[in-house]
Design a protein around this motif. Structure first.
Motif, mmCIF file in Angstrom:
data_model
loop_
_atom_site.group_PDB
_atom_site.id
_atom_site.type_symbol
_atom_site.label_atom_id
_atom_site.label_comp_id
_atom_site.label_asym_id
_atom_site.label_seq_id
_atom_site.Cartn_x
_atom_site.Cartn_y
_atom_site.Cartn_z
ATOM 1 N N UNK A 1 0.847 -1.191 0.000
ATOM 2 C CA UNK A 1 0.000 0.000 0.000
ATOM 3 C C UNK A 1 0.882 1.239 0.000
ATOM 4 N N UNK A 2 0.478 2.228 -0.782
ATOM 5 C CA UNK A 2 1.207 3.502 -0.863
ATOM 6 C C UNK A 2 0.425 4.549 -0.077
ATOM 7 N N UNK A 3 1.114 5.275 0.790
ATOM 8 C CA UNK A 3 0.469 6.293 1.622
ATOM 9 C C UNK A 3 1.105 7.659 1.389
ATOM 10 N N UNK A 4 0.247 8.677 1.312
ATOM 11 C CA UNK A 4 0.706 10.059 1.211
ATOM 12 C C UNK A 4 0.475 10.730 2.563
ATOM 13 N N UNK A 5 1.545 11.222 3.166
ATOM 14 C CA UNK A 5 1.459 11.865 4.473
ATOM 15 C C UNK A 5 1.613 13.375 4.326
ATOM 16 N N UNK A 6 0.645 14.121 4.857
ATOM 17 C CA UNK A 6 0.685 15.577 4.796
ATOM 18 C C UNK A 6 0.368 16.161 6.169
ATOM 19 N N UNK A 7 1.216 17.073 6.618
ATOM 20 C CA UNK A 7 1.013 17.752 7.898
ATOM 21 C C UNK A 7 0.733 19.222 7.638
ATOM 22 N N UNK A 8 -0.316 19.750 8.225
ATOM 23 C CA UNK A 8 -0.697 21.148 8.037
ATOM 24 C C UNK A 8 0.388 22.076 8.585
ATOM 25 N N UNK A 9 0.752 23.073 7.789
ATOM 26 C CA UNK A 9 1.758 24.063 8.208
ATOM 27 C C UNK A 9 1.158 25.464 8.250
ATOM 28 N N UNK A 10 -0.166 25.558 8.228
ATOM 29 C CA UNK A 10 -0.822 26.867 8.159
ATOM 30 C C UNK A 10 -0.477 27.755 9.352
ATOM 31 N N UNK A 11 -0.375 27.153 10.553
ATOM 32 C CA UNK A 11 -0.038 27.936 11.742
ATOM 33 C C UNK A 11 1.346 28.571 11.616
ATOM 34 N N UNK A 12 2.306 27.760 11.138
ATOM 35 C CA UNK A 12 3.667 28.258 11.003
ATOM 36 C C UNK A 12 3.771 29.293 9.881
ATOM 37 N N UNK B 1 -4.023 6.472 2.069
ATOM 38 C CA UNK B 1 -3.603 5.451 1.103
ATOM 39 C C UNK B 1 -4.049 5.849 -0.302
ATOM 40 N N UNK B 2 -3.103 5.836 -1.241
ATOM 41 C CA UNK B 2 -3.411 6.209 -2.617
ATOM 42 C C UNK B 2 -3.402 5.018 -3.572
ATOM 43 N N UNK B 3 -2.899 3.871 -3.086
ATOM 44 C CA UNK B 3 -2.804 2.710 -3.977
ATOM 45 C C UNK B 3 -2.629 1.441 -3.153
ATOM 46 N N UNK B 4 -3.322 0.376 -3.549
ATOM 47 C CA UNK B 4 -3.171 -0.930 -2.913
ATOM 48 C C UNK B 4 -2.929 -1.971 -4.007
ATOM 49 N N UNK C 1 5.441 16.822 3.664
ATOM 50 C CA UNK C 1 4.697 16.033 2.686
ATOM 51 C C UNK C 1 5.583 14.902 2.194
ATOM 52 N N UNK C 2 5.206 13.668 2.520
ATOM 53 C CA UNK C 2 6.043 12.520 2.204
ATOM 54 C C UNK C 2 5.205 11.364 1.653
ATOM 55 N N UNK C 3 5.880 10.460 0.949
ATOM 56 C CA UNK C 3 5.248 9.250 0.432
ATOM 57 C C UNK C 3 5.880 8.037 1.103
ATOM 58 N N UNK C 4 5.045 7.118 1.577
ATOM 59 C CA UNK C 4 5.526 5.926 2.267
ATOM 60 C C UNK C 4 4.979 4.672 1.599
ATOM 61 N N UNK C 5 5.727 3.581 1.727
ATOM 62 C CA UNK C 5 5.314 2.283 1.193
ATOM 63 C C UNK C 5 5.151 1.305 2.351
ATOM 64 N N UNK C 6 3.993 0.652 2.414
ATOM 65 C CA UNK C 6 3.741 -0.388 3.415
ATOM 66 C C UNK C 6 3.673 -1.733 2.700
#
Length: 296
Positions: free
Chosen positions: A27-38, A240-243, A65-70
């Motif tokens: 499974x492919x995962x896209x991780x995004x963390x909000x930076x609006x405060x900063x 998850x963007x792909x399985x 913003x990162x891409x991970x593989x599980x």
């Protein structure tokens, strides 16, 4: 006739057992963390030029913003950031920040044995964190949604916020900072830790699909009756963007083995101590100065 039926039954059992043994998915995962405060803090800093702000925001985007593989089988998984060519001139500081942002290293977890192992590089030293998996007290809900064609169910849990995961930190509210400034002595120096807060607990929302009946998920998340396809903690979303199920090319799912073996608590203590030392070194630089360094 009975012998034929018995032989056929044994053949089916053999095929099924081997299919389960060889079962594997990715499974492919896209991780995004909000930076609006900063970003709002950067915009309000008169010492930062528009060009400097753009440079900081670009670097923050790469960190947040990162891409991970599980890769997973019936009982174990490895979760790792997608390999990318390191940019010329990327400093060790950037690599260290990557570990703070949930990147770097291989995260292995075995849900059958309820253990995990993750290799971490911190301040030029390699660590091998080995510990028991966190037992999440999931609150199962009836709400559903479709992710990537899979029907997913909602579950929530309240967990302690990790001091060594920088994604958990939030900039202090202006009113809180003003109140603290009133209490501080005029000659007292400040550092970046004066500008940020760490909540005691965070609420995690997960979406899992029983259509893939595995107790797996990204990072250290697990414990639901189906693969977790999305996790959100209020600031960070891992989607998850792909399985891919049973691909011809199998991944090797094994524990990492390099680094000094420590428990999670021992590793957290080491990192927190170093952060406190760095905080003291930054005293006198002013709040605006650290906001620039956070983007570098």
């Amino acid at each position: 006739m009975k012998n034929i039926v018995f032989t056929f039954s044994l053949f089916i059992v053999f095929i099924t057992a081997n299919a389960q043994k060889d079962f594997q998915g990715m499974a492919v995962y896209e991780s995004k963390t909000s930076t609006s405060d900063f970003k709002s803090r950067l915009s309000g800093n008169k010492d930062i030029t528009p060009d400097m702000q753009k440079m900081i925001e670009d670097r923050m985007k790469k960190m947040f913003e990162k891409t991970f593989i599980l890769n997973f089988d019936k009982s174990a998984s490895i979760y790792k950031e997608e390999e990318k060519l390191e940019e010329p001139g990327q400093s060790g500081g950037m690599r260290m920040m990557a570990s703070f942002m949930g990147g770097g290293g291989t995260y292995y977890k075995n849900t059958k044995e309820k253990i995990y192992t993750v290799d971490k590089e911190f301040m030029g030293k390699e660590f091998l964190v080995k510990d028991s998996l966190t037992t999440y007290k999931w609150n199962m809900e009836s709400e559903t949604r479709v992710i990537g064609g899979y029907t997913c169910y909602k579950a929530t849990a309240v967990i302690p916020a990790s001091k060594t995961d920088f994604r958990n930190y939030r900039p202090k509210k202006e009113e809180d900072k003003k109140e603290e400034d009133k209490k501080e002595e005029p000659t007292k120096k400040t550092n970046f830790m004066d500008d940020i807060d760490l909540p005691k607990e965070i609420t995690v929302t997960a979406w899992y699909t029983p259509e893939i009946p595995l107790s797996q998920g990204p990072e250290g998340y697990w414990g639901l009756p189906g693969l977790i396809l999305e996790v959100n903690d209020g600031k960070t979303t891992i989607l998850c963007s792909k399985v891919v199920m049973n691909a011809k090319e199998k991944a090797e799912i094994k524990q990492p083995s390099n680094g000094k073996v420590v428990t999670q608590k021992e590793y957290d203590d080491i990192v927190v101590k170093k952060m406190e030392e760095m905080s003291e070194m930054n005293q006198g630089q002013g709040r605006g100065g650290m906001q620039i360094r956070m983007g570098r």
